[in-house]
Motif scaffolding. Structure first.
Motif, PDB file in Angstrom:
ATOM      1  N   GLY A 369       0.974  -1.327  -0.024  1.00 59.14           N
ATOM      2  CA  GLY A 369      -0.060   0.110   0.069  1.00 59.14           C
ATOM      3  C   GLY A 369       0.904   1.212  -0.104  1.00 59.14           C
ATOM      4  N   ARG A 370       2.028   1.132   0.701  1.00 55.33           N
ATOM      5  CA  ARG A 370       2.804   2.537   0.871  1.00 55.33           C
ATOM      6  C   ARG A 370       3.416   2.687  -0.323  1.00 55.33           C
ATOM      7  NH1 ARG A 370       7.041   2.519   4.846  1.00 55.33           N
ATOM      8  NH2 ARG A 370       6.819   4.629   5.432  1.00 55.33           N
ATOM      9  N   ILE A 371       3.959   1.626  -1.227  1.00 56.11           N
ATOM     10  CA  ILE A 371       4.545   1.628  -2.369  1.00 56.11           C
ATOM     11  C   ILE A 371       3.444   2.294  -3.565  1.00 56.11           C
ATOM     12  CG2 ILE A 371       5.410   0.476  -4.489  1.00 56.11           C
ATOM     13  CD1 ILE A 371       6.554  -1.443  -2.317  1.00 56.11           C
ATOM     14  N   LEU A 372       2.193   1.675  -3.398  1.00 56.10           N
ATOM     15  CA  LEU A 372       1.192   2.232  -4.336  1.00 56.10           C
ATOM     16  C   LEU A 372       0.962   3.606  -4.093  1.00 56.10           C
ATOM     17  CD1 LEU A 372      -1.433  -0.898  -4.344  1.00 56.10           C
ATOM     18  CD2 LEU A 372       0.512  -0.174  -6.195  1.00 56.10           C
ATOM     19  N   ALA A 373       0.655   4.040  -2.814  1.00 55.06           N
ATOM     20  CA  ALA A 373       0.630   5.359  -2.355  1.00 55.06           C
ATOM     21  C   ALA A 373       1.763   6.505  -2.700  1.00 55.06           C
ATOM     22  CB  ALA A 373       0.344   5.340  -0.972  1.00 55.06           C
ATOM     23  N   ALA A 381       4.517  16.373   1.148  1.00 62.75           N
ATOM     24  CA  ALA A 381       4.300  16.166   2.387  1.00 62.75           C
ATOM     25  C   ALA A 381       5.090  14.821   2.835  1.00 62.75           C
ATOM     26  CB  ALA A 381       2.734  15.919   2.987  1.00 62.75           C
ATOM     27  N   ALA A 382       5.755  14.736   4.097  1.00 62.63           N
ATOM     28  CA  ALA A 382       6.609  13.866   4.735  1.00 62.63           C
ATOM     29  C   ALA A 382       5.697  12.351   4.621  1.00 62.63           C
ATOM     30  CB  ALA A 382       7.240  13.992   5.878  1.00 62.63           C
ATOM     31  N   GLU A 383       6.375  11.425   4.159  1.00 62.24           N
ATOM     32  CA  GLU A 383       5.606  10.124   4.074  1.00 62.24           C
ATOM     33  C   GLU A 383       5.490   9.584   5.581  1.00 62.24           C
ATOM     34  OE1 GLU A 383       6.039   5.779   2.000  1.00 62.24           O
ATOM     35  OE2 GLU A 383       7.602   7.299   1.875  1.00 62.24           O
ATOM     36  N   PRO A 384       4.264   9.275   5.959  1.00 59.34           N
ATOM     37  CA  PRO A 384       4.092   8.504   7.367  1.00 59.34           C
ATOM     38  C   PRO A 384       5.072   7.186   7.544  1.00 59.34           C
ATOM     39  CG  PRO A 384       2.178   8.286   5.996  1.00 59.34           C
ATOM     40  CD  PRO A 384       2.910   8.939   5.173  1.00 59.34           C
ATOM     41  N   SER A 385       5.599   7.254   8.866  1.00 59.79           N
ATOM     42  CA  SER A 385       6.350   5.915   8.806  1.00 59.79           C
ATOM     43  C   SER A 385       5.743   4.509   8.816  1.00 59.79           C
ATOM     44  CB  SER A 385       6.922   6.032  10.383  1.00 59.79           C
ATOM     45  OG  SER A 385       5.992   5.905  11.269  1.00 59.79           O
ATOM     46  N   ARG A 474      -7.033   8.206   4.881  1.00 63.32           N
ATOM     47  CA  ARG A 474      -7.342   9.914   4.229  1.00 63.32           C
ATOM     48  C   ARG A 474      -6.404  10.643   5.498  1.00 63.32           C
ATOM     49  NH1 ARG A 474     -13.547   9.235   3.525  1.00 63.32           N
ATOM     50  NH2 ARG A 474     -13.275   8.604   1.291  1.00 63.32           N
ATOM     51  N   ARG A 475      -6.599  10.281   6.612  1.00 63.98           N
ATOM     52  CA  ARG A 475      -5.435  10.913   7.662  1.00 63.98           C
ATOM     53  C   ARG A 475      -3.950  11.045   7.384  1.00 63.98           C
ATOM     54  NH1 ARG A 475      -2.904   9.525  12.196  1.00 63.98           N
ATOM     55  NH2 ARG A 475      -3.749   7.463  12.209  1.00 63.98           N
ATOM     56  N   LEU A 476      -3.763   9.623   6.979  1.00 65.97           N
ATOM     57  CA  LEU A 476      -2.016   9.647   6.681  1.00 65.97           C
ATOM     58  C   LEU A 476      -1.429  10.130   5.393  1.00 65.97           C
ATOM     59  CD1 LEU A 476      -1.823   6.179   8.643  1.00 65.97           C
ATOM     60  CD2 LEU A 476      -0.607   8.410   9.350  1.00 65.97           C
ATOM     61  N   PHE A 477      -2.592   9.804   4.258  1.00 64.89           N
ATOM     62  CA  PHE A 477      -2.030  10.196   2.884  1.00 64.89           C
ATOM     63  C   PHE A 477      -3.178  11.128   2.249  1.00 64.89           C
ATOM     64  CE2 PHE A 477      -0.942   5.853   4.090  1.00 64.89           C
ATOM     65  CZ  PHE A 477       0.403   5.641   3.466  1.00 64.89           C
ATOM     66  N   PRO A 478      -2.796  12.499   2.675  1.00 65.32           N
ATOM     67  CA  PRO A 478      -3.623  13.093   1.993  1.00 65.32           C
ATOM     68  C   PRO A 478      -3.668  13.088   0.389  1.00 65.32           C
ATOM     69  CG  PRO A 478      -1.809  14.361   3.360  1.00 65.32           C
ATOM     70  CD  PRO A 478      -1.467  12.687   3.220  1.00 65.32           C
ATOM     71  N   GLY A 479      -4.890  13.461  -0.149  1.00 58.90           N
ATOM     72  CA  GLY A 479      -5.130  13.257  -1.477  1.00 58.90           C
ATOM     73  C   GLY A 479      -5.884  11.813  -1.640  1.00 58.90           C
ATOM     74  N   ALA A 486      -3.140   3.279  -0.929  1.00 63.53           N
ATOM     75  CA  ALA A 486      -2.459   2.985   0.333  1.00 63.53           C
ATOM     76  C   ALA A 486      -3.292   1.702   1.257  1.00 63.53           C
ATOM     77  CB  ALA A 486      -2.241   3.887   1.292  1.00 63.53           C
ATOM     78  N   PHE A 487      -4.533   2.050   1.136  1.00 64.32           N
ATOM     79  CA  PHE A 487      -5.544   0.997   1.970  1.00 64.32           C
ATOM     80  C   PHE A 487      -5.800   0.075   1.258  1.00 64.32           C
ATOM     81  CE2 PHE A 487      -9.590   0.210   4.340  1.00 64.32           C
ATOM     82  CZ  PHE A 487      -9.090  -0.591   5.147  1.00 64.32           C
TER      83      PHE A 487
END
Ligand code: SF4
Ligand code: SF4
Ligand code: SF4
Length: 507
Positions: A369-373, A381-385, A474-479, A486-487
């Motif tokens: 999900g992180r790779i796709l996002a 914006a900084a990527e969430p950990s 939505r909170r972690l990945f704006p847009g 991601a989800f």
């Protein structure tokens, strides 16, 4: 200076209650105490908790006696029927979803240990640290006085890993509890003993917060509950000098669960003891009704692994007790069948799926999900950990796991409910017929309703899982697109779990 002579006006709260990410501020809440003043009146009485624990203690004493002296036939002995069928069903299906950890309000396990700590059953012990007037016996913590060791729990163990492992170990032998009353006596007796010893050595409800194996799943699933203890107005707390909810007062004990009630943001470690409701000098602590799944932040990997364990256990028990494969049941039932090789396979499958396999699937889904996002992210914006995303996306397992457990427990209750009436009249299985119900025939209650209840329950779990997961995304990945991407892998995994349960129950 020793603890006896120098009071600790503000005890250090447990790390478990250090605030995490803020829960949503658009909160819908109903103040239950304002709506039902008689409930508030009862909760504020000093005798309140004693009055609910004592009957429970007497019942448990009866169960233990029945386990030792009653029939060894499980479904004819009150300890098996009441603890593993009725208590479990009520706990998982009604108490936790609608009343959070209210079981802990009435739980008898800490009774003797808390008595040792307080040397009082109803009244509290308090003193004034400035004038040194009041009750000066025992050890000072805040404005209260305690007895026993009052040691601090090791910092490295201030998490729920012990509870995770303890619960998994107990559940590995579940077939033994369900069939052998004496095994249930050993388990419950050990809990009483362990709780008493740890209360005598460590301060307040250390046992409940860090050791009790029941506590782990209560803490996890209470996040979804529709009830909470919270301050009415945090602005009042900000200017409050006394902090009696933490330090105690002449009206009661500082939070026995080592929390800072005025900063409570999650239900997890609040045992609904109502001490803060009594001690608060500004009448600012109350009980509120709230929407399902209002606490949505897991704080550590220990809590995430609890969610994995609960999901794996729900799946394993569904396979064992509802599935068509008798061989798995034989493997698990080591007491009756004695197939140690099969039991080893069953135990290895249970532990590896809970601790490794399901978590590994989640790790892979979160990483994907992180790779796709990342590819869809439109902001700088900084990527969430990874940890933040992992814990956020593990949360949907709370509603999903809870509803999976309800789905599993409901048919057990419908099928075995008539045993409750039998053992009420004949608790020891000695041939008594106290209320005329001992000889009623075993009658499954509307067994054909099972799928009609189970499908909506599972789909409700999935709905809340996807809803809360989407909110975290939505909170972690704006847009919108990045959040969806991601989800998506985790959503697919969650849906896959539900499809598995549906196949098992109605497939
Ligand atoms: S945490 Fe365990 S021992 Fe403590 S009150 Fe709750 S169920 Fe009882
Ligand atoms: S809950 Fe009550 S006692 Fe605690 S800080 Fe707030 S106002 Fe003070
Ligand atoms: S004192 Fe208040 S916050 Fe602490 S466990 Fe009891 S009810 Fe919960």
């Amino acid at each position: 200076m020793s603890e006896t002579s120098k009071p600790d006006p503000l005890p250090t709260p447990s790390p478990a209650c250090v605030p995490g990410p803020k829960e949503a501020s658009n909160r819908f809440r109903i103040d239950l105490f304002r709506m039902l003043p008689p409930v508030a009146w009862i909760a504020r009485r000093r005798w309140f908790q004693f009055a609910v624990v004592l009957p429970n203690l007497l019942f448990f004493s009866l169960f233990l006696l029945a386990g030792v002296f009653g029939t060894p036939v499980g479904n004819r002995n009150i300890i098996i029927v009441f603890v593993w069928i009725l208590w479990w069903f009520l706990l998982i299906s009604l108490l936790v979803p609608f009343a959070s950890r209210i079981w802990c309000t009435a739980c008898p396990f800490p009774f003797f240990g808390e008595w040792i700590q307080r040397r009082a059953l109803i009244r509290s012990r308090s003193f004034d640290p400035r004038t040194q007037k009041g009750d000066l016996s025992g050890i000072a913590i805040g404005r209260n006085r305690y007895f026993g060791g009052n040691r601090r729990w090791p910092k490295a163990l201030t998490n729920i890993w012990i509870q995770n492992v303890g619960f998994l170990a107990l559940c590995t032998f579940s077939a033994l509890f369900l069939t052998r009353p004496i095994v249930t006596v050993v388990v419950l007796g050990s809990l009483f003993l362990l709780a008493t010893v740890l209360h005598a050595v460590y301060r307040q409800r250390t046992f409940c917060s860090y050791v009790c194996p029941v506590s782990g799943f209560l803490s996890l699933f209470s996040m979804a509950s529709t009830l909470e203890v919270r301050p009415r107005d945090t602005g009042v707390c900000a200017t409050c000098k006394e902090k009696a909810c933490l330090a105690g007062s002449e009206k009661g004990w500082g939070c026995p669960w080592l929390l800072y009630p005025s900063k409570l943001e999650r239900n997890n470690y609040c045992g609904l003891c109502m001490e803060c409701v009594k001690t608060c000098t500004h009448d600012n602590m109350t009980v509120k009704l709230r929407p399902f799944c209002s606490d949505t932040h897991l704080k550590g990997y220990d809590e995430a692994w609890k969610a994995f364990i609960m999901l794996a256990l729900a799946a394993a028990y569904s396979v064992l007790y509802q599935g068509p494969w008798g061989i798995f049941k034989d493997w698990a039932n080591i007491g009756e069948v004695g197939n140690w090789k099969g039991f080893a396979v069953y135990a290895a499958a249970l532990w590896s799926s809970s601790l490794l396999l399901i978590p590994a699937v989640f790790v892979a889904a979160v990483a994907l999900g992180r790779i796709l996002a990342r590819r869809r992210a439109k902001t700088e914006a900084a990527e969430p950990s990874f940890k933040d995303v992992f814990l956020a996306f593990a949360y949907p397992l709370v509603p999903l796991g809870l509803l999976a457990w309800v789905t599993f427990s409901l048919p057990l209750m419908l099928v075995n409910g008539s045993y409750i009436l039998m053992v009420i009249s004949d608790p020891f299985g000695w041939g008594w017929n106290l209320f005329g119900t001992a000889r009623i025939a075993w009658t499954p209650i509307v067994p054909h309703w099972g799928p009609y209840l189970q499908v909506p329950l599972l789909l409700t779990g999935l709905y809340f899982a996807l809803k809360t997961g989407t909110a975290h995304a939505r909170r972690l990945f704006p847009g919108g697109a990045a959040a969806r991407k991601a989800f998506a892998p985790v959503a697919a995994v969650l849906t896959g779990f539900v499809v598995f349960f549906l196949w098992l129950y109605v497939g």
